[in-house]
Structure formats: structure tokens, C-alpha cells
Scaffold this active site. Structure first.
Site, PDB file in Angstrom:
ATOM      1  N   LYS A 185       4.702  -4.946  -9.475  1.00 16.74           N
ATOM      2  CA  LYS A 185       3.852  -3.945 -10.149  1.00 16.74           C
ATOM      3  C   LYS A 185       4.354  -3.650 -11.570  1.00 16.74           C
ATOM      4  O   LYS A 185       3.555  -3.353 -12.452  1.00 16.74           O
ATOM      5  CB  LYS A 185       3.773  -2.670  -9.307  1.00 16.74           C
ATOM      6  CG  LYS A 185       2.996  -2.845  -7.991  1.00 16.74           C
ATOM      7  CD  LYS A 185       1.499  -3.141  -8.239  1.00 16.74           C
ATOM      8  CE  LYS A 185       0.699  -3.171  -6.945  1.00 16.74           C
ATOM      9  NZ  LYS A 185      -0.748  -3.389  -7.163  1.00 16.74           N
ATOM     10  N   VAL A 210      -6.564 -14.711  -4.712  1.00 17.10           N
ATOM     11  CA  VAL A 210      -6.316 -14.623  -6.159  1.00 17.10           C
ATOM     12  C   VAL A 210      -5.005 -15.280  -6.577  1.00 17.10           C
ATOM     13  O   VAL A 210      -4.785 -15.518  -7.768  1.00 17.10           O
ATOM     14  CB  VAL A 210      -6.337 -13.162  -6.672  1.00 17.10           C
ATOM     15  CG1 VAL A 210      -7.707 -12.537  -6.498  1.00 17.10           C
ATOM     16  CG2 VAL A 210      -5.247 -12.329  -6.016  1.00 17.10           C
ATOM     17  N   ARG A 216     -12.236  -3.678   1.054  1.00 18.00           N
ATOM     18  CA  ARG A 216     -11.893  -2.417   1.731  1.00 18.00           C
ATOM     19  C   ARG A 216     -11.075  -1.540   0.771  1.00 18.00           C
ATOM     20  O   ARG A 216     -10.753  -1.954  -0.345  1.00 18.00           O
ATOM     21  CB  ARG A 216     -11.098  -2.692   3.006  1.00 18.00           C
ATOM     22  CG  ARG A 216      -9.763  -3.359   2.794  1.00 18.00           C
ATOM     23  CD  ARG A 216      -8.955  -3.483   4.082  1.00 18.00           C
ATOM     24  NE  ARG A 216      -7.642  -4.048   3.816  1.00 18.00           N
ATOM     25  CZ  ARG A 216      -7.340  -5.340   3.913  1.00 18.00           C
ATOM     26  NH1 ARG A 216      -8.260  -6.207   4.278  1.00 18.00           N
ATOM     27  NH2 ARG A 216      -6.126  -5.767   3.637  1.00 18.00           N
ATOM     28  N   TYR A 248       7.961  -5.250  -4.343  1.00 14.05           N
ATOM     29  CA  TYR A 248       6.704  -4.576  -4.726  1.00 14.05           C
ATOM     30  C   TYR A 248       6.830  -3.990  -6.138  1.00 14.05           C
ATOM     31  O   TYR A 248       5.949  -4.186  -6.973  1.00 14.05           O
ATOM     32  CB  TYR A 248       6.383  -3.481  -3.707  1.00 14.05           C
ATOM     33  CG  TYR A 248       5.036  -2.808  -3.903  1.00 14.05           C
ATOM     34  CD1 TYR A 248       3.856  -3.493  -3.625  1.00 14.05           C
ATOM     35  CD2 TYR A 248       4.943  -1.506  -4.359  1.00 14.05           C
ATOM     36  CE1 TYR A 248       2.615  -2.881  -3.800  1.00 14.05           C
ATOM     37  CE2 TYR A 248       3.714  -0.882  -4.524  1.00 14.05           C
ATOM     38  CZ  TYR A 248       2.548  -1.569  -4.241  1.00 14.05           C
ATOM     39  OH  TYR A 248       1.325  -0.969  -4.417  1.00 14.05           O
ATOM     40  N   GLY A 253     -10.147  -7.893  -4.267  1.00 17.68           N
ATOM     41  CA  GLY A 253      -9.769  -7.015  -3.158  1.00 17.68           C
ATOM     42  C   GLY A 253     -10.837  -5.964  -2.897  1.00 17.68           C
ATOM     43  O   GLY A 253     -10.539  -4.843  -2.498  1.00 17.68           O
TER      44      GLY A 253
END
Ligand code: NDP
Length: 259
Positions: free
Chosen positions: A159, A64, A16, A155, A13
């Protein structure tokens, strides 16, 4: 300043946002840096900026979440720059929704990219680190690795998985000169947060400025974190001075989450 001359880093990643800032910070510390993502143009711009620091850079197109692409990426980086003994698992996606409105695609996509992607990359590179008896893995996790929040089920699950992966691998390799850590930022001023701001505006009718203020006030400092701050901590974790830090999820949010 960390001294990383002679090291090769891979930042997923890296086109940016946080990944780009990390790539440039590692290059400024002396590392040659490969960046991987799906957008060629952004990768090419980051590599140009890496080369302006005097270091070598390499762009690799890779999703990925696809194991074969990850294996091909690692082979390509080894050939172009040498063995990447610094791995920054930064590639990630975010979306928010009520649990009952979280689709299978949202769930699978976040788990696949944020957690499984880091697993594929770490598993592919760890043998090189073991061989060298030196390595640094830093995953860009989130405060959502430590606490839940409304509308963040997929999310936060992805995580939390990333932090679990970090802690388990850190324990596995602790005696081998390798450290494995996570950085857990609050809201950072990047395109990902711009998208969250737009989402809040669309769902609540708040102006973009009001929506941004909502996110700023998640931090007791009343501001968004910066990509440069995340990059500085990541680069420190790659340095010799951070050798004793292993298996940690270091929160960078101005003090909201204290664990
Ligand atoms: P951006 O959306 O600005 O950048 C994300 C990067 O990840 C891009 O380069 C993107 O490139 C890449 N990426 C996304 N999916 C894939 C994939 N499948 N394979 C390879 N690369 C991929 O986000 P940020 O810079 O803000 O976030 C970086 C990391 O930090 C993420 O893991 C995020 O969860 C985490 N984080 C961000 C916070 C924030 O507030 N911004 C807070 C806490 C953590 P491309 O789309 O071209 O593939």
C-alpha cells in the site's frame, strides 16, 4: 452530487465490498461502469445493480496482477462502453503475519495484486486519458499507505507502493487535465474486515464481537468506516469540483492517522 454523465469508468475489484459501492456511486452520478474481478457471479450481480440505475454496465473477468489479462480487459471495456477515462484501482487482498512468518507467496501476492495490478491498469489507460486531455485515477489505498503496524509488513509495503505510484504519476500528468489520487481508509465494514476479525478470534481466543471491537477502536470514532463513505469520497474525486486535488492520499478513518 458529481455529474459524470457521458463518462465511462472502470472499477477493479468491483464485485463486492468497496468496489461494488464505488461502481454504484459512479453509476448514480451518471457514468457507465465496467467492473473487473475474478468472481463472475459477484460481477454479474454488480452489473445488474448498475443497470437498475439506468446506466450501462459491463463485467470483465480479470486478474489485475496479470498484464495480458489487464490489456485484454481494457480492450474489452473500450469496445463495450467506450474509453474508460475514470479508473478506480480498488482490487486488493490483505493478510497479516509476523515478518518471520510472512511467506514468499504472501509477499509476492500482495505486491502483485495491490501495487503491480494498479500499475498495469494505470499504464494501460493513461494514454487514453492523455488523448482526451481528461482523466481521473483513484486508487483505494489504506492508512497502511501512510503508517506501519505490527504483522502488516507485506500489506503495508504494497500500500505504500500504491501511494508512491499515485504521487509520482500525479506529478507526471498534472498539466494534462488528469488527476491521480488515493483514498486511504481505516478499517471498513466489508468481507475483508470480516476475515481480519476471524483471524483475530482464531489467534487470540476473543469472541467475534470482541475481535470486531478491537478493529472499531483503531478509529477514535470507535467504529468501522463504511463502503458508502469510501465510495462518496471516490466519486467526489472524479468530479469537476475536485479538479485541484492531485497527488493526494486522503485518509478516511475518523481521525486516527493525521498525515
Ligand atoms: P473485498 O475482499 O471485500 O473485495 C476485494 C475485491 O477485489 C473483490 O471484488 C475481489 O474479487 C477483488 N480482487 C481481489 N484480487 C483481485 C485480483 N487479483 N484481480 C482482480 N480483482 C481482485 O475487500 P474490500 O472491499 O474491503 O477492499 C477493497 C480495497 O480497499 C482493497 O484494495 C483493500 O486493500 C482496500 N482497503 C480495505 C479496507 C478494509 O478495512 N476493508 C481498509 C483500507 C483499504 P475476486 O476475489 O473475485 O477477484
Amino acid at each position: 452530487m458529481a455529474e459524470l454523465s457521458g463518462r465511462v469508468a472502470l472499477v477493479t475489484g468491483g464485485g463486492r465490498g468497496i468496489g461494488r459501492a464505488v461502481a454504484l456511486s459512479l453509476a448514480a452520478a451518471g457514468a457507465d461502469v465496467a467492473v473487473a474481478a475474478r468472481s463472475d457471479k459477484e460481477l454479474a450481480e454488480t452489473v445488474e445493480a448498475i443497470r437498475l440505475t439506468g446506466r450501462r454496465g459491463e463485467a470483465v473477468r480479470c486478474d489485475v496482477g496479470d498484464r495480458q489479462q489487464v490489456d485484454a480487459m481494457v480492450a474489452r471495456v473500450r469496445k463495450a462502453l467506450g474509453d474508460p477515462l475514470i479508473l478506480v484501482n480498488n482490487a486488493g487482498v490483505a493478510a497479516s503475519a509476523k515478518l518471520t512468518e510472512t511467506t514468499d507467496e504472501m509477499w509476492d501476492g500482495m505486491l502483485r495484486i495491490n501495487a503491480t495490478g494498479a500499475f498495469y491498469c494505470t499504464r494501460a489507460i493513461l494514454p487514453l486519458m492523455r488523448q482526451a486531455r481528461w482523466g481521473r485515477v483513484v486508487s483505494i489505498a489504506s492508512v497502511a499507505s501512510k503508517v506501519g503496524g505490527p504483522y502488516l509488513a507485506a500489506y503495508a509495503a504494497s500500500k505504500h507502493a500504491l501511494l508512491g505510484l499515485t504521487r509520482a504519476v500525479a506529478a507526471e500528468v498534472a498539466s494534462q487535465g488528469i488527476t491521480v489520487n488515493a483514498v486511504c481508509p481505516g478499517y471498513v465494514d466489508t468481507a475483508m474486515t470480516d476475515a481480519s476479525t476471524a483471524n483475530i478470534s482464531a489467534k487470540t481466543g476473543r469472541s467475534p464481537q470482541e475481535a470486531r471491537a478491537v478493529l472499531e477502536h483503531f478509529s477514535p470514532q470507535g467504529r468501522l468506516m463504511t463502503a458508502a463513505e469510501v465510495a462518496a469520497l471516490t466519486t467526489f474525486l472524479c468530479s469537476g469540483a475536485a479538479e485541484g486535488i492531485n497527488g493526494q492520499g486522503l485518509v478516511l478513518d475518523g481521525g486516527a492517522v493525521q498525515s
